[in-house]
Design a protein around this motif. Structure first.
Motif, PDB file in Angstrom:
ATOM      1  N   ASN A  91       7.300  -7.783  -4.555  1.00  0.00           N
ATOM      2  CA  ASN A  91       5.898  -8.107  -4.219  1.00  0.00           C
ATOM      3  C   ASN A  91       5.017  -7.974  -5.455  1.00  0.00           C
ATOM      4  N   ASP A  92       3.977  -7.206  -5.440  1.00  0.00           N
ATOM      5  CA  ASP A  92       2.920  -7.281  -6.467  1.00  0.00           C
ATOM      6  C   ASP A  92       3.400  -7.249  -7.924  1.00  0.00           C
ATOM      7  N   GLN A 108       6.607  -4.791  -8.095  1.00  0.00           N
ATOM      8  CA  GLN A 108       7.097  -4.044  -6.942  1.00  0.00           C
ATOM      9  C   GLN A 108       8.448  -4.619  -6.559  1.00  0.00           C
ATOM     10  N   TRP A 116      10.966  -5.545   2.218  1.00  0.00           N
ATOM     11  CA  TRP A 116      10.327  -4.410   1.544  1.00  0.00           C
ATOM     12  C   TRP A 116      11.085  -3.109   1.846  1.00  0.00           C
ATOM     13  N   MET A 119      10.160   1.493  -3.017  1.00  0.00           N
ATOM     14  CA  MET A 119       9.654   0.689  -4.126  1.00  0.00           C
ATOM     15  C   MET A 119      10.010   1.240  -5.496  1.00  0.00           C
ATOM     16  N   PHE A 148       4.572   2.820  -6.057  1.00  0.00           N
ATOM     17  CA  PHE A 148       3.732   1.698  -5.626  1.00  0.00           C
ATOM     18  C   PHE A 148       3.038   1.067  -6.844  1.00  0.00           C
ATOM     19  N   SER A 149       2.125   0.139  -6.559  1.00  0.00           N
ATOM     20  CA  SER A 149       1.521  -0.675  -7.623  1.00  0.00           C
ATOM     21  C   SER A 149       0.671   0.131  -8.594  1.00  0.00           C
ATOM     22  N   ARG A 222      -4.803   4.006  -3.594  1.00  0.00           N
ATOM     23  CA  ARG A 222      -3.690   3.487  -4.409  1.00  0.00           C
ATOM     24  C   ARG A 222      -4.066   2.387  -5.406  1.00  0.00           C
ATOM     25  N   ASP A 223      -3.037   2.000  -6.151  1.00  0.00           N
ATOM     26  CA  ASP A 223      -3.022   0.851  -7.064  1.00  0.00           C
ATOM     27  C   ASP A 223      -3.949   1.036  -8.275  1.00  0.00           C
ATOM     28  N   GLU A 274      -6.982  -3.415  -1.708  1.00  0.00           N
ATOM     29  CA  GLU A 274      -5.815  -2.998  -2.485  1.00  0.00           C
ATOM     30  C   GLU A 274      -5.920  -3.620  -3.877  1.00  0.00           C
ATOM     31  N   CYS A 275      -5.168  -3.081  -4.816  1.00  0.00           N
ATOM     32  CA  CYS A 275      -4.985  -3.676  -6.144  1.00  0.00           C
ATOM     33  C   CYS A 275      -6.278  -4.188  -6.792  1.00  0.00           C
ATOM     34  N   TYR A 337      -1.599 -13.424  -3.962  1.00  0.00           N
ATOM     35  CA  TYR A 337      -2.041 -12.080  -3.575  1.00  0.00           C
ATOM     36  C   TYR A 337      -1.704 -11.054  -4.651  1.00  0.00           C
ATOM     37  N   ALA A 338      -2.479  -9.969  -4.643  1.00  0.00           N
ATOM     38  CA  ALA A 338      -2.234  -8.782  -5.480  1.00  0.00           C
ATOM     39  C   ALA A 338      -2.228  -9.114  -6.963  1.00  0.00           C
ATOM     40  N   TRP A 355       1.088 -12.634  -6.907  1.00  0.00           N
ATOM     41  CA  TRP A 355       2.296 -12.701  -6.072  1.00  0.00           C
ATOM     42  C   TRP A 355       2.111 -13.868  -5.114  1.00  0.00           C
ATOM     43  N   TRP A 359       1.234 -11.287   2.406  1.00  0.00           N
ATOM     44  CA  TRP A 359       1.739 -10.011   2.893  1.00  0.00           C
ATOM     45  C   TRP A 359       1.674  -9.915   4.402  1.00  0.00           C
TER      46      TRP A 359
HETATM   47  C1  FRU Z   1      -0.128  -4.711  -2.042  1.00  0.00           C
HETATM   48  C2  FRU Z   1       0.498  -3.356  -1.759  1.00  0.00           C
HETATM   49  C3  FRU Z   1      -0.131  -2.284  -2.595  1.00  0.00           C
HETATM   50  C4  FRU Z   1       0.947  -1.253  -2.662  1.00  0.00           C
HETATM   51  C5  FRU Z   1       2.178  -2.091  -2.710  1.00  0.00           C
HETATM   52  C6  FRU Z   1       3.370  -1.493  -2.040  1.00  0.00           C
HETATM   53  O1  FRU Z   1       0.717  -5.762  -1.750  1.00  0.00           O
HETATM   54  O2  FRU Z   1       0.388  -3.061  -0.390  1.00  0.00           O
HETATM   55  O3  FRU Z   1      -1.351  -1.800  -2.086  1.00  0.00           O
HETATM   56  O4  FRU Z   1       0.817  -0.434  -3.779  1.00  0.00           O
HETATM   57  O5  FRU Z   1       1.869  -3.320  -2.101  1.00  0.00           O
HETATM   58  O6  FRU Z   1       4.518  -2.232  -2.280  1.00  0.00           O
END
Ligand code: FRU
Length: 556
Positions: A91-92, A108, A116, A119, A148-149, A222-223, A274-275, A337-338, A355, A359
């Protein structure tokens, strides 16, 4: 081969006819082989040579008949000009950082499945933003949690004290997500950790003092997005905390102090933030700061998506220069995304990668087999003044042009439904079209990617509704999610000209309208490649001023 061996084998050619040579064999013949078996060896060598010749001829003819399915990175739906992991779930994009001629792309990653899971940070590098080299996994989950990210920086001044030799420390800042805490229902499950590399990102050591930012009970925490803030000579960290972004400052990447927050009541709050990604950009009126803010659902085309804010950063917090209720979408498609930008990119460039999936709606269900998901191609961002104020513009980075090969040129012409083009060499293509809107009477016009099975993706301008759109309702394999077969739209008012750039890969299209003022990214899964491009117009004429379709060589 040493010189005396050459002499030995030359002599062997005369062995049968010149008995005098026999006596010299033991001292001159390499590998110490006795002379009596030389004719047998000769025969063996000749037979081997003939066999090698036959085998290499067979290999050559095999190459001629090779199909896309036979070579590296050519499974069904495997993108040819986009980054994908060799196998497993991605992912991200994470830790985008440029150092010593290499663009690092961490991401990720769960190597053991196509959905998923725990990670890791996968890793790849590129020197040109086009060709990517896979490197071993950079960060593995540990007792503090999944990785995570987050982001990565090069600590030029060794503020962290991690440097031991000549190489500058590359420091990754990421979120630890503690699954035990999650299972126990604890809200303080996310905290921030760091790791460093002293060999240009090849191997990593986690900091023994982790976590560097503890959680006081925010479920979403996060992120971290970190950058060096030159005016204050400290590091800044932007963190997504549910419905807002928190800003932290640090002299050494280890000790962080909360300095401000932004976001409550600003822009869209259809989902969890996020991110975040905060970075400065130059305009004729001076520097402005852009905050990219991803949102896990409730975005413009359904599910996850990215909004952005433009304003100031005063060293402690971000100040939006637009009205708080105004929502600026980074991409009006469903599949970007992200995304974040590279730290330390050369020449002050703002280079973005996202990405290419959704999601919330179907990311874990798309019908690829050994791997799941691709990144967008890298995009070059710029800030331009429009009638509505400053807006982000984006286009594929220029570097991608080296992939162009076959070319179909289109002269100015009136478009009707039979205007059809076909690049035979490749599915992936770069399409540029300019329409004269002032002379067009059509209600709806644009282009259609299609195959012989009546599957298609329609990309166009609906003049009656003042909308630009991508319609993938009939794009082939759509049954994996009821949310996939859809038409996504962006409000759009053209000037006299409408320009469309469409970067097409085996299972995606990135569309940039009017030099990147409007972007739409969508994925699709036809049951046969989209080999054809058709220009269409409905209920009236569309005036094409000119266009070109470039076939694109695979980047893998
Ligand atoms: C965004 C996210 C982030 C997180 C990651 C986990 O796609 O949900 O917020 O860090 O993916 O894989």
């Amino acid at each position: 081969m040493p010189a005396n061996c050459m002499t030995g084998s030359a002599s062997s050619r005369h062995a049968r006819t010149d008995p005098r040579i026999k006596s010299r064999w033991p001292s001159r013949f390499c590998w110490g082989v006795h002379w009596e078996i030389v004719p047998v060896i000769n025969l063996l060598i000749h037979t081997a040579l003939i066999l090698i010749a036959i085998l290499s001829l067979a290999a050559c003819s095999d190459q001629k008949t090779k199909t896309r399915e036979d070579s590296y990175y050519s499974e069904p739906y495997r993108p040819q000009i986009h980054f994908t992991p060799e196998k497993g779930w991605m992912n991200d994009p994470n830790g985008l950082v440029y150092y010593k001629g290499e663009y690092h792309l961490f991401y990720q990653y769960y190597p053991d499945s196509t959905v998923w899971g725990p990670m890791h940070w996968g890793h790849a590098v590129s020197t040109d933003l086009v060709h990517w080299k896979h490197l071993p996994i950079a960060l593995f989950p540990d007792s503090l949690g999944y990785i995570f990210s987050g982001s990565a920086v090069v600590d030029e001044n060794n503020t962290s004290g991690f440097q031991t030799g000549d190489e500058k420390p590359m420091v990754a800042i990421f979120t630890y997500h503690n699954m035990q805490y999650e299972k126990a229902g604890r809200t303080d499950r996310e905290s921030q950790g760091i790791a460093y590399s002293l060999d240009r990102g090849r191997t990593w050591t986690k900091y023994s003092g982790n976590p560097v930012i503890k959680n006081k009970g925010d479920l979403n925490f996060r992120d971290p997005n970190v950058f060096w803030y030159e005016p204050g000579k400290y590091w800044v960290l932007a963190l997504a905390v549910g419905d807002h972004v928190e800003f932290y400052a640090s002299p050494d990447l280890k000790n962080w102090e909360l300095t401000g927050s932004f976001g409550k009541g600003q822009g869209s709050h259809g989902g969890v933030w996020e991110c975040p990604n905060l970075f400065p950009m130059q305009t004729p009126e001076g520097e402005k700061w852009v905050l990219l803010q991803n949102m896990d659902r409730g975005a413009v085309s359904g599910g996850s998506g990215t909004q952005y804010f433009i304003g100031r950063f005063n060293g402690t917090t971000f100040i939006n220069e637009n009205d708080s209720s105004e929502v600026l979408w980074f991409d009006y498609g469903a599949d970007d995304y992200a995304g974040v930008t590279w730290n330390h990119a050369p020449d002050g460039r703002s280079i973005f990668i996202g990405w290419m999936s959704n999601w919330n709606d179907y990311a874990q269900k798309v019908p690829t087999q050994t791997w799941r998901s691709a990144m967008t191609v890298p995009h070059e961002l710029s800030l331009k003044k429009t009638d509505d104020g400053y807006r982000l513009f984006q286009l594929p980075v220029k570097e991608l042009e080296i992939l162009r090969n076959d070319t179909i040129l289109m002269n100015a012409q009136i478009i009707n439904d039979s205007t059809q083009f076909k690049i035979t060499s490749s599915v992936q293509k770069d399409i540029e079209l300019v329409f004269d809107v002032s002379k067009s009477t059509a209600e709806n016009f644009g282009l259609i990617l299609s195959n012989s099975k009546n599957e298609f993706v329609k990309i166009g301008f609906d003049a009656a509704k003042s909308e630009f759109f991508i319609d993938r309702i009939h794009s082939g394999n759509t049954g994996f999610s009821p949310l996939f077969a859809a038409k996504h739209v962006a409000p759009y008012r053209p000037g006299n000209k409408l320009s469309i750039r469409a970067l097409v890969d085996v299972s995606s299209v990135e569309v940039f309208v009017d030099d990147g003022k409007l972007a739409m990214t969508e994925i699709f899964f036809p049951t046969e490649d989209f080999n054809q491009v058709r220009l269409y117009s409905e209920n009236g004429n569309a005036e094409l001023s000119g266009g070109v379709i470039y076939g694109l060589k695979p980047a893998w």
